[in-house]
Design a protein around this motif. Sequence first.
Motif, PDB file in Angstrom:
ATOM      1  N   LEU A   1      -6.117   4.545  15.793  1.00 31.11           N
ATOM      2  CA  LEU A   1      -6.764   3.710  14.785  1.00 31.11           C
ATOM      3  C   LEU A   1      -7.720   4.522  13.917  1.00 31.11           C
ATOM      4  O   LEU A   1      -7.795   4.308  12.697  1.00 31.11           O
ATOM      5  N   ASP A   2      -8.441   5.449  14.526  1.00 33.35           N
ATOM      6  CA  ASP A   2      -9.318   6.314  13.728  1.00 33.35           C
ATOM      7  C   ASP A   2      -8.516   7.143  12.736  1.00 33.35           C
ATOM      8  O   ASP A   2      -8.915   7.333  11.579  1.00 33.35           O
ATOM      9  N   ALA A   3      -7.374   7.652  13.188  1.00 33.16           N
ATOM     10  CA  ALA A   3      -6.534   8.454  12.295  1.00 33.16           C
ATOM     11  C   ALA A   3      -5.936   7.602  11.184  1.00 33.16           C
ATOM     12  O   ALA A   3      -5.870   8.026  10.025  1.00 33.16           O
ATOM     13  N   VAL A   4      -5.513   6.392  11.512  1.00 34.52           N
ATOM     14  CA  VAL A   4      -4.947   5.496  10.491  1.00 34.52           C
ATOM     15  C   VAL A   4      -6.004   5.138   9.456  1.00 34.52           C
ATOM     16  O   VAL A   4      -5.738   5.120   8.239  1.00 34.52           O
ATOM     17  N   ARG A   5      -7.217   4.844   9.924  1.00 36.61           N
ATOM     18  CA  ARG A   5      -8.286   4.504   8.986  1.00 36.61           C
ATOM     19  C   ARG A   5      -8.546   5.651   8.013  1.00 36.61           C
ATOM     20  O   ARG A   5      -8.691   5.445   6.807  1.00 36.61           O
ATOM     21  N   ALA A   6      -8.593   6.858   8.520  1.00 35.33           N
ATOM     22  CA  ALA A   6      -8.930   8.009   7.679  1.00 35.33           C
ATOM     23  C   ALA A   6      -7.795   8.400   6.741  1.00 35.33           C
ATOM     24  O   ALA A   6      -8.032   8.718   5.574  1.00 35.33           O
ATOM     25  N   VAL A   7      -6.551   8.361   7.223  1.00 30.16           N
ATOM     26  CA  VAL A   7      -5.430   8.909   6.448  1.00 30.16           C
ATOM     27  C   VAL A   7      -4.718   7.836   5.631  1.00 30.16           C
ATOM     28  O   VAL A   7      -4.457   8.025   4.443  1.00 30.16           O
ATOM     29  N   MET A   8      -4.395   6.709   6.253  1.00 29.44           N
ATOM     30  CA  MET A   8      -3.588   5.693   5.573  1.00 29.44           C
ATOM     31  C   MET A   8      -4.411   4.615   4.889  1.00 29.44           C
ATOM     32  O   MET A   8      -3.928   3.962   3.962  1.00 29.44           O
ATOM     33  N   CYS A   9      -5.640   4.394   5.358  1.00 32.97           N
ATOM     34  CA  CYS A   9      -6.467   3.311   4.807  1.00 32.97           C
ATOM     35  C   CYS A   9      -7.598   3.837   3.931  1.00 32.97           C
ATOM     36  O   CYS A   9      -8.438   3.045   3.484  1.00 32.97           O
TER      37      CYS A   9
ATOM     38  N   ARG B   1       0.849  -1.182   0.000  1.00 33.82           N
ATOM     39  CA  ARG B   1       0.000   0.000   0.000  1.00 33.82           C
ATOM     40  C   ARG B   1       0.892   1.242   0.000  1.00 33.82           C
ATOM     41  O   ARG B   1       1.927   1.282   0.672  1.00 33.82           O
ATOM     42  N   ALA B   2       0.475   2.249  -0.759  1.00 35.56           N
ATOM     43  CA  ALA B   2       1.261   3.477  -0.897  1.00 35.56           C
ATOM     44  C   ALA B   2       1.065   4.354   0.333  1.00 35.56           C
ATOM     45  O   ALA B   2       0.005   4.965   0.513  1.00 35.56           O
ATOM     46  N   VAL B   3       2.075   4.389   1.204  1.00 36.00           N
ATOM     47  CA  VAL B   3       2.031   5.212   2.410  1.00 36.00           C
ATOM     48  C   VAL B   3       3.320   6.012   2.470  1.00 36.00           C
ATOM     49  O   VAL B   3       4.417   5.438   2.469  1.00 36.00           O
ATOM     50  N   SER B   4       3.222   7.318   2.522  1.00 32.20           N
ATOM     51  CA  SER B   4       4.381   8.202   2.493  1.00 32.20           C
ATOM     52  C   SER B   4       4.608   8.818   3.868  1.00 32.20           C
ATOM     53  O   SER B   4       3.751   8.732   4.759  1.00 32.20           O
ATOM     54  N   PRO B   5       5.770   9.469   4.061  1.00 29.42           N
ATOM     55  CA  PRO B   5       5.977  10.206   5.327  1.00 29.42           C
ATOM     56  C   PRO B   5       4.907  11.257   5.575  1.00 29.42           C
ATOM     57  O   PRO B   5       4.570  11.538   6.735  1.00 29.42           O
ATOM     58  N   ALA B   6       4.376  11.839   4.504  1.00 33.41           N
ATOM     59  CA  ALA B   6       3.311  12.829   4.688  1.00 33.41           C
ATOM     60  C   ALA B   6       2.083  12.185   5.329  1.00 33.41           C
ATOM     61  O   ALA B   6       1.388  12.818   6.142  1.00 33.41           O
TER      62      ALA B   6
END
Length: 794
Positions: free
Chosen positions: A353-361, A321-326
């Motif tokens: 987890l809420d932040a990961v779901r919204a930003v990275m997932c 999955r495309a995940v960058s430092p940003a």
Amino acid sequence: MSGRGAVGAVVRGGAGSLVLDASGDPGGGAGEPLLLGVRHHGPGSARAVRAALDAYEPVAVLVEGPPEADGIVGLAGDPGMRPPVALLAHVADEPARASFWPLAHFSPEWVAIRWALGRGVPVRFMDLPAAHTLAMGPEDDPGGDAVRIDPLAVLAEAAGYEDPERWWEDVVEHRAADGPGADGPLAAFTALGEAMGVLRDIHGDGGHERDAIREAQMRLRLRDTRREHGDRVAVVCGAWHVPALRARTSVTADRQLLKGLPKVRAELSWVPWTHRRLARRSGYGAGIVSPGWYAHLFEAPDRPVERWMTKVAGLLRAADRAVSPAHVIEAVRLASTLAALRDRPRPGLAETLDAVRAVMCEGSDIPLALIEDRLVVGDVLGEVPESAPAVPLQRDLARAQRTLRLKPEAQERELPLDLRKDTDAARSRLLHRLRLLDVPWGEPLASRGATGTFRETWRLSWEPELSVRVAEAAVWGTTVLSAATARAETAAVSATALAELTVLAERCLLAGLGDALPVVMRRLADRAALDTDVGRLAQALPALARAVRYGDVRGTRGESLERVAVGLADRIFVGLPSACAGLDPDGAAEMRGHVDAVHRAVGLLAAPAGGASAPSAAAGLRARWGATLFGITRRDGLPGLIRGRAVRLLLDDGRLDGGEAERLMGLALSVAVAPADAAAWIEGFLGGDSGGGMLLVHDERLLALVDGWLGSVGEEAFTDVLPLLRRTFADYEPAARRALGELVRRGPGTPGGPAPDDTLPGFGPGTDPGRAAAVRPVVDLLLHGPATAPEEAR
């Protein structure tokens, strides 16, 4: 004061801080031991315990656990001991009766043990002896506070929290992460002890009567330690027990509570544990929701949220999955914002987890499930040093694991094996032997991309409970080989069904148990000579046939197996026609399964692996089976399902040409045959996994027969045979059903006739040169490559 009001006097909501009562004191003053009430496997409690011990410097330390483990507690300081681990106690002569006391590196008890060992301070266990716990039965997990009320839930509710985990994070974990603070390292223990005192005043033992016995034992051990080492003793126990340890009771009263308890002889050892088994969802009474998250909080010296988001990004990148430092920066900002909006001192697991779901997932729960499984819970497996006590069988298994480079891992993985290689063959034998001993470390899978018998694929996953299985299996021998051999011989003597013995013979060959095989074969030969039921004989033959084939591949001599298998097959050939007579539809369906199984077994026996010529014992076996099938096709009165299946097997083997098959189908579908019998014949010939759909696609003569018969069936009879036909054709692949529909629409049996204008491509009466020319460049490119393919293909 009401119960909730009394608790509310100790606990305050809002930011979730505890009100510290001036009179609340964890002890540690002159003449008093230091009572450190903790939450099992709580990293905040672990940090606070370490700080409190550093400040107090006790001369002895007591922790919850069975006193029989005092002799092996020193192994916790061994460099080879890597948590999570567990103390395993089991009844000496009944290993299945066992209990675990798990410890992670973020468990307060583990921190206290390592602190004491690192400073040469005596450390002892103070809970009820395992000898009593095991004798009393599994009422509760002795390693945790399995009370009927949840103290944390009651305190969280009094503080205005709906989620006890969130309350605990705000009150203890986040506070501990900021350091002891101005209140000093004992403040949290003071508050928790006071809160538990109020709860004990209200709820007593919380509905768990065994606590009174355990706490009497704890008080006695504390008295003994103080008498031996003085009053400067630190006690690390579940916070629920602190009020009971403060209680003023007499030695006589405590001993009276312990009088007459049942007792067994217990043996203790250290075994590896996993984060997954620390989780509450595993059924562990003192389990936590997120062991991986708690481990991270304990390990992260600073900036835990930033470090956690970096871990998450690494896991997602590994999953393509495309995940960058940003993304990491934005997720940290969002988690902090959510914590502020929710009035939390810092982001907790819910916010991250809420932040990961919204930003990275991108709002998806699918990648989030991977994060929860791999990071929030985790697959960490502990290690125990070789010097730890273990049964001889466990030591032999550990040696084999090292020799074969098969390291136990908690995370599930697949292991492909090539049995032509010595190491892989030895791995296979070990895994099969463990399965015979009911230690299912590996589960065999169907090998993908290979049909040869020299390949195996296993799914491996080491669970802590397998340590108990190994201890149980130790009664059979001191090595894996001797134990598996003894277990197989015993199973052969006690087996009552022929199929059990044939499966056991196969498993002995797979496991390389040459010494057990003669015992199994004698029992097998005796049982086979007495059994006359064709169905049971047919059930037993496939395992024997596989064993003969595996024996050839693995270099195992299997002549005795082959002789028994061939004798079994010949008895089936003789008795099968008579056994098929007079069967109802259900019996016919079962017998068809037996016929298919025998057909496959004959194929294995008559064509050994490696392409060698058939052994003498199996010579002529295929011919005798063919004669049996021919006899079934011509015998009136047998179910159409079985006769149709016999015709199909002969046709597939090349023993029956298409014309003869067409003639037999014509007879079976004639007007003289009842429609139900004809439909059963078709199901036997075309149904199941026979690939009948493609057979009809490629042999339009057979399709014309089926189509013609179906058109001649009367309306009333058609209603009766429709379920059988639907069951036959429903198993076909969609492409085969589509092709059959087009052929029927065109009119089967007229390959030279005109095709309707709307016939789908591929079902015309002849070759279409234009359409063939269109795909030729692509075919040339696939076959020859870009260098030699024609220009138009490039």
